[in-house]
Design a protein around this motif. Structure first.
Motif, PDB file in Angstrom:
ATOM      1  N   VAL A 165      51.052  30.671  29.151  1.00 50.02           N
ATOM      2  CA  VAL A 165      50.145  31.411  30.034  1.00 50.02           C
ATOM      3  C   VAL A 165      50.579  31.385  31.493  1.00 50.02           C
ATOM      4  N   GLY A 166      50.891  30.225  32.044  1.00 44.67           N
ATOM      5  CA  GLY A 166      51.336  30.145  33.435  1.00 44.67           C
ATOM      6  C   GLY A 166      50.191  30.048  34.428  1.00 44.67           C
ATOM      7  N   TYR A 167      50.466  30.438  35.658  1.00 41.73           N
ATOM      8  CA  TYR A 167      49.501  30.373  36.761  1.00 41.73           C
ATOM      9  C   TYR A 167      48.756  31.703  36.794  1.00 41.73           C
ATOM     10  N   ILE A 168      47.432  31.664  36.704  1.00 42.20           N
ATOM     11  CA  ILE A 168      46.646  32.888  36.561  1.00 42.20           C
ATOM     12  C   ILE A 168      45.400  32.906  37.447  1.00 42.20           C
ATOM     13  N   CYS A 169      44.889  34.097  37.655  1.00 39.79           N
ATOM     14  CA  CYS A 169      43.536  34.335  38.144  1.00 39.79           C
ATOM     15  C   CYS A 169      43.123  35.674  37.548  1.00 39.79           C
ATOM     16  N   ALA A 170      41.867  36.050  37.721  1.00 42.49           N
ATOM     17  CA  ALA A 170      41.429  37.351  37.208  1.00 42.49           C
ATOM     18  C   ALA A 170      40.340  37.919  38.107  1.00 42.49           C
ATOM     19  N   LEU A 171      40.315  39.235  38.160  1.00 38.22           N
ATOM     20  CA  LEU A 171      39.286  39.990  38.882  1.00 38.22           C
ATOM     21  C   LEU A 171      38.538  40.847  37.868  1.00 38.22           C
ATOM     22  N   THR A 172      37.371  41.341  38.258  1.00 38.94           N
ATOM     23  CA  THR A 172      36.669  42.315  37.428  1.00 38.94           C
ATOM     24  C   THR A 172      36.650  43.643  38.159  1.00 38.94           C
ATOM     25  N   ASP A 173      36.899  44.724  37.402  1.00 36.73           N
ATOM     26  CA  ASP A 173      36.865  46.057  37.999  1.00 36.73           C
ATOM     27  C   ASP A 173      35.411  46.516  38.131  1.00 36.73           C
ATOM     28  N   PRO A 174      35.150  47.677  38.724  1.00 40.08           N
ATOM     29  CA  PRO A 174      33.765  48.115  38.931  1.00 40.08           C
ATOM     30  C   PRO A 174      32.937  48.260  37.653  1.00 40.08           C
ATOM     31  N   CYS A 177      34.680  40.182  43.493  1.00 36.59           N
ATOM     32  CA  CYS A 177      34.990  40.494  42.089  1.00 36.59           C
ATOM     33  C   CYS A 177      35.956  39.484  41.464  1.00 36.59           C
ATOM     34  N   LEU A 178      36.039  38.268  42.026  1.00 32.46           N
ATOM     35  CA  LEU A 178      36.891  37.235  41.438  1.00 32.46           C
ATOM     36  C   LEU A 178      36.240  36.743  40.147  1.00 32.46           C
ATOM     37  N   HIS A 179      36.956  36.823  39.042  1.00 30.18           N
ATOM     38  CA  HIS A 179      36.425  36.439  37.723  1.00 30.18           C
ATOM     39  C   HIS A 179      36.851  35.020  37.346  1.00 30.18           C
ATOM     40  N   TRP A 180      38.128  34.687  37.550  1.00 30.07           N
ATOM     41  CA  TRP A 180      38.648  33.342  37.322  1.00 30.07           C
ATOM     42  C   TRP A 180      39.372  32.910  38.578  1.00 30.07           C
ATOM     43  N   GLU A 181      39.033  31.740  39.070  1.00 33.41           N
ATOM     44  CA  GLU A 181      39.784  31.143  40.182  1.00 33.41           C
ATOM     45  C   GLU A 181      41.226  30.893  39.720  1.00 33.41           C
ATOM     46  N   PRO A 182      42.188  30.872  40.649  1.00 36.95           N
ATOM     47  CA  PRO A 182      43.567  30.555  40.263  1.00 36.95           C
ATOM     48  C   PRO A 182      43.633  29.193  39.579  1.00 36.95           C
ATOM     49  N   ARG A 183      44.436  29.125  38.526  1.00 31.36           N
ATOM     50  CA  ARG A 183      44.597  27.870  37.799  1.00 31.36           C
ATOM     51  C   ARG A 183      45.908  27.879  37.034  1.00 31.36           C
ATOM     52  N   GLN A 184      46.477  26.700  36.900  1.00 27.64           N
ATOM     53  CA  GLN A 184      47.687  26.535  36.095  1.00 27.64           C
ATOM     54  C   GLN A 184      47.264  26.281  34.664  1.00 27.64           C
ATOM     55  N   MET A 185      47.768  27.089  33.747  1.00 28.08           N
ATOM     56  CA  MET A 185      47.458  26.942  32.329  1.00 28.08           C
ATOM     57  C   MET A 185      48.721  26.503  31.593  1.00 28.08           C
ATOM     58  N   PRO A 186      48.566  25.875  30.428  1.00 23.26           N
ATOM     59  CA  PRO A 186      49.743  25.493  29.650  1.00 23.26           C
ATOM     60  C   PRO A 186      50.535  26.724  29.220  1.00 23.26           C
ATOM     61  N   GLY A 187      51.826  26.531  28.928  1.00 25.12           N
ATOM     62  CA  GLY A 187      52.673  27.623  28.471  1.00 25.12           C
ATOM     63  C   GLY A 187      52.143  28.230  27.187  1.00 25.12           C
TER      64      GLY A 187
END
Length: 150
Positions: free
Chosen positions: A118-127, A106-116
């Motif tokens: 936002v910071g360091y992010i990743c995302a999952l999707t729920d069911p 359920c990984l939606h976005w791989e970890p990545r550094q974004m400009p301020g």
């Protein structure tokens, strides 16, 4: 607040529909820091409240709702960019969330550094397809506390 009584209007919850309440509870209690607070059921369907454990000063609740009359309807309102945001203490926590999501498919976005900011992010999707972002360095929590003098 005094004696646990509400003394002013405040934001308390966000409600999301779910097609499978048990699967949604399992996702949020294993993939995020949320814990189950309460479950409810009536003739219309079932619901659950989830929040951070011990968050008593400024409780915020995710309400998951499964209405029997809406079974089979469109779910996953928070997509492709709309999302729930969870701020974590370290980049390693973002990486750990991504690894849990990768393992569960359920990984939606791989970890990545974004400009301020936002910071360091990743995302999952729920069911149900809703996006849940994990961030480090976004400073939403500390910025709001600083603004209001906490």
């Amino acid at each position: 607040m005094t004696d646990g009584q509400l003394t002013e209007a405040r934001w308390t919850h966000l409600a999301l529909p779910t097609g499978d309440l048990d699967a949604a509870i399992a996702f949020y209690t294993t993939m995020t820091p949320l814990t189950l607070v309460e479950r409810f059921a009536d003739d219309a369907g079932r619901s659950a409240w989830l929040s951070n454990a011990g968050q008593v000063q400024t409780p915020m609740v995710l309400v998951l709702v499964s209405f029997d009359a809406e079974a089979g309807g469109e779910l996953g309102l928070l997509r492709p960019f709309a999302h729930l945001g969870i701020e974590v203490p370290s980049r390693a926590d973002v990486d750990a969330a991504a690894e849990r999501g990768r393992a569960a498919g359920c990984l939606h976005w791989e970890p990545r550094q974004m400009p301020g900011p936002v910071g360091y992010i990743c995302a999952l999707t729920d069911p149900d397809g809703n996006v849940v972002e994990f961030s480090h360095g976004q400073k939403v929590f500390s910025s709001v506390r600083e603004k209001w003098g906490v």
